[in-house]
Design a protein around this motif. Structure first.
Motif, PDB file in Angstrom:
ATOM      1  N   ALA A 124     -24.574 -41.681  13.587  1.00 22.68           N
ATOM      2  CA  ALA A 124     -23.631 -42.810  13.544  1.00 22.68           C
ATOM      3  C   ALA A 124     -23.281 -43.247  14.961  1.00 22.68           C
ATOM      4  N   GLN A 125     -23.087 -42.281  15.866  1.00 20.00           N
ATOM      5  CA  GLN A 125     -22.763 -42.605  17.252  1.00 20.00           C
ATOM      6  C   GLN A 125     -23.950 -43.283  17.934  1.00 20.00           C
ATOM      7  N   GLU A 126     -25.158 -42.855  17.640  1.00 17.93           N
ATOM      8  CA  GLU A 126     -26.351 -43.502  18.207  1.00 17.93           C
ATOM      9  C   GLU A 126     -26.417 -44.978  17.804  1.00 17.93           C
ATOM     10  N   LYS A 127     -25.862 -45.286  16.650  1.00 20.29           N
ATOM     11  CA  LYS A 127     -25.879 -46.663  16.143  1.00 20.29           C
ATOM     12  C   LYS A 127     -24.640 -47.446  16.552  1.00 20.29           C
ATOM     13  N   GLY A 128     -23.795 -46.841  17.413  1.00 14.55           N
ATOM     14  CA  GLY A 128     -22.666 -47.572  17.971  1.00 14.55           C
ATOM     15  C   GLY A 128     -21.321 -47.316  17.330  1.00 14.55           C
ATOM     16  N   SER A 129     -21.254 -46.448  16.343  1.00 17.03           N
ATOM     17  CA  SER A 129     -19.989 -46.119  15.690  1.00 17.03           C
ATOM     18  C   SER A 129     -19.405 -44.860  16.333  1.00 17.03           C
ATOM     19  N   PRO A 130     -18.089 -44.780  16.470  1.00 20.30           N
ATOM     20  CA  PRO A 130     -17.525 -43.569  17.065  1.00 20.30           C
ATOM     21  C   PRO A 130     -17.663 -42.333  16.175  1.00 20.30           C
ATOM     22  N   ASP A 131     -17.907 -42.529  14.879  1.00 19.14           N
ATOM     23  CA  ASP A 131     -17.988 -41.407  13.941  1.00 19.14           C
ATOM     24  C   ASP A 131     -18.569 -41.929  12.631  1.00 19.14           C
ATOM     25  N   ILE A 132     -18.726 -41.036  11.654  1.00 14.54           N
ATOM     26  CA  ILE A 132     -19.124 -41.482  10.322  1.00 14.54           C
ATOM     27  C   ILE A 132     -18.010 -42.361   9.764  1.00 14.54           C
ATOM     28  N   PRO A 153     -13.220 -50.128   9.706  1.00 14.98           N
ATOM     29  CA  PRO A 153     -13.787 -48.939   9.067  1.00 14.98           C
ATOM     30  C   PRO A 153     -12.749 -47.842   8.833  1.00 14.98           C
ATOM     31  N   ASN A 154     -12.983 -47.036   7.807  1.00 12.97           N
ATOM     32  CA  ASN A 154     -12.197 -45.825   7.557  1.00 12.97           C
ATOM     33  C   ASN A 154     -12.932 -44.657   8.202  1.00 12.97           C
ATOM     34  N   TYR A 155     -12.365 -44.122   9.277  1.00 12.09           N
ATOM     35  CA  TYR A 155     -12.939 -42.977   9.975  1.00 12.09           C
ATOM     36  C   TYR A 155     -12.197 -41.703   9.601  1.00 12.09           C
TER      37      TYR A 155
END
Length: 127
Positions: free
Chosen positions: A39-47, A82-84
């Motif tokens: 998820a981080q590789e795709k630019g999100s801080p987390d799932i 998003p809900n992290y």
């Protein structure tokens, strides 16, 4: 129920388990819902939570209030922030239409970074 009535709010802790279990239950195996590194590789801080889990939680929120005999006829939602994991989503609802045994409820869900979900739920409530 009357137009303008509000439902009690519901706080839902957003845990890793909830996010992953919801993705598995809805057969959504996208890595952004279970693998933090990808998820981080795709630019999100987390799932983050998928829309199908959110949809289920919105439905649960409404049926918890309307009772076990209520039948959801339509759920129309849009996602926002998003809900992290580690956050809390708070759902709130307002009755916007009543026609016979059918009720429409506007639902919004917010977390620490903004509005996660908004939309309407139409349900039939037996007399």
């Amino acid at each position: 129920m009357n137009i303008g009535d509000t439902l009690p709010s519901l706080e839902i802790p957003v845990t890793r388990t909830l996010i992953v279990a919801g993705a598995i239950a809805s057969r959504d195996y996208q890595d952004v819902h279970h693998d933090a590194a990808l998820a981080q590789e795709k630019g999100s801080p987390d799932i983050f939570m998928n829309i199908l889990t959110t949809n289920g939680l919105v439905g649960r929120y409404v049926t918890d209030h309307l009772g076990p005999h209520a039948v959801l006829r339509k759920v129309a939602i849009r996602l926002g922030a998003p809900n992290y994991p580690g956050d809390t989503m708070t759902l709130a609802g307002t009755v916007t239409a009543v026609s016979g045994n059918t009720v429409e409820i506007r639902v919004v869900g917010a977390n620490g970074i903004g509005h996660h979900v908004s939309g309407t739920v139409t349900a039939e409530v037996p007399a």
